[in-house]
Design an enzyme around this catalytic site. Structure first.
Site, mmCIF file in Angstrom:
data_model
loop_
_atom_site.group_PDB
_atom_site.id
_atom_site.type_symbol
_atom_site.label_atom_id
_atom_site.label_comp_id
_atom_site.label_asym_id
_atom_site.label_seq_id
_atom_site.Cartn_x
_atom_site.Cartn_y
_atom_site.Cartn_z
ATOM 1 C CB SER A 16 -0.858 0.021 1.262
ATOM 2 O OG SER A 16 -1.240 1.359 1.572
ATOM 3 C CG ASP A 43 -4.813 2.062 0.997
ATOM 4 O OD1 ASP A 43 -3.691 1.826 1.470
ATOM 5 O OD2 ASP A 43 -5.683 1.187 0.845
ATOM 6 N N GLY A 153 -0.926 1.434 9.751
ATOM 7 C CA GLY A 153 -0.296 1.245 11.052
ATOM 8 C C GLY A 153 -1.207 0.763 12.156
ATOM 9 C CG ASP A 183 -5.510 -3.546 3.122
ATOM 10 O OD1 ASP A 183 -6.035 -2.786 2.283
ATOM 11 O OD2 ASP A 183 -4.673 -3.151 3.955
ATOM 12 N N GLY A 184 -4.269 -4.928 6.181
ATOM 13 C CA GLY A 184 -4.378 -4.229 7.461
ATOM 14 C C GLY A 184 -3.591 -4.935 8.551
#
Ligand code: DX5
Length: 233
Positions: A16, A43, A153, A183-184
């Site tokens: 990302s 994003d 983050g 994602d994440g």
């Protein structure tokens, strides 16, 4: 039963660029390509679907010539239909919409495909997989969010691992061609769990850019960590 590393493929590593230095975006994209990533995720946030605001298609269009890496746009945007062609024209091969943001999800996904793109659908952690079971005929990528979207983050949500595994089972049964992306909060300490659960692509932001000065090693470490959890005992 565990499997040997030789039989386990690590997921595609998809940085990302949310944490990128937008004053040096071209340099960051070149560094990512040199480091061996698989594609790049933009994003896109509208300040309504998520409490944050990021880039539009013009930024992607300007960046397109800086790298040959495929681009995907992750639209954290309410009612995105009006903008779908613009992301493809800007140079994205894949456009990902959120099921929660589309009044007519099947139509939104078909619009991406009709315009020549790969159609992706994303689900927030609280959204059940049943939200996509009737649109798999127009889906090329299923993105299971492992954080609530809006910021980089954030801490990985362990409860989403079971959802990734359930998504894997759904796709194996109904649409095995679909790429299962997460994602994440994905990094060396979390990528093995989502890989074991069946993810085939992993979006990584802060865990990569934290190692901006040795990106190739960071990418290699992610790939190693992804399969290390499944080494035969
Ligand atoms: C949604 C965004 C972030 C980003 C990855 O908030 O989609 O998940 O891509 O961020 P990290 O890898 O820093 O959690």
């Amino acid at each position: 039963m565990t499997t040997s590393p030789s039989t386990v493929r690590p997921p595609a590593v998809v940085p990302s660029v949310l944490p990128a230095d937008f004053a040096r975006l071209g340099e960051d994209l070149t560094a990512l390509e040199t480091a061996g990533v698989d594609r790049v995720q933009w994003d896109v946030m509208d300040g309504r679907f998520v409490p944050n605001l990021t880039v539009g298609p013009d930024v992607v269009r300007c960046a397109r010539s800086e790298t040959s890496l495929p681009f995907e746009a992750h639209l954290m945007v309410e009612e995105p239909d009006w903008s779908l062609p613009a992301w493809l024209r800007a140079g994205c091969e894949t456009v990902i919409v959120h099921a929660e943001a589309c009044r007519h999800l099947h139509r939104s996904l078909a619009l991406v495909r009709d315009a020549g793109g790969r159609a992706g659908v994303a689900l927030n952690p609280a959204t059940p997989l049943t939200a996509v079971e009737h649109v798999l005929d127009v889906v090329d990528l299923l993105l299971v969010m492992t954080v609530d979207p809006g910021f980089g983050g954030q801490a990985f949500l362990p409860a989403t691992v079971a959802k990734v595994a359930a998504a894997r089972q759904l796709l194996d049964e109904r649409a095995p061609h679909v790429d299962l992306e997460v994602d994440g909060g994905i990094g060396p300490s979390t990528i093995a769990a989502v890989t074991a659960a069946g993810a085939t692509s992993a979006v990584v932001g802060s865990a990569l850019f934290a190692r901006r000065d040795d990106l190739a090693a960071a990418v290699a470490d992610l790939r190693s960590a992804a399969v290390a959890g499944r080494v035969a005992a």
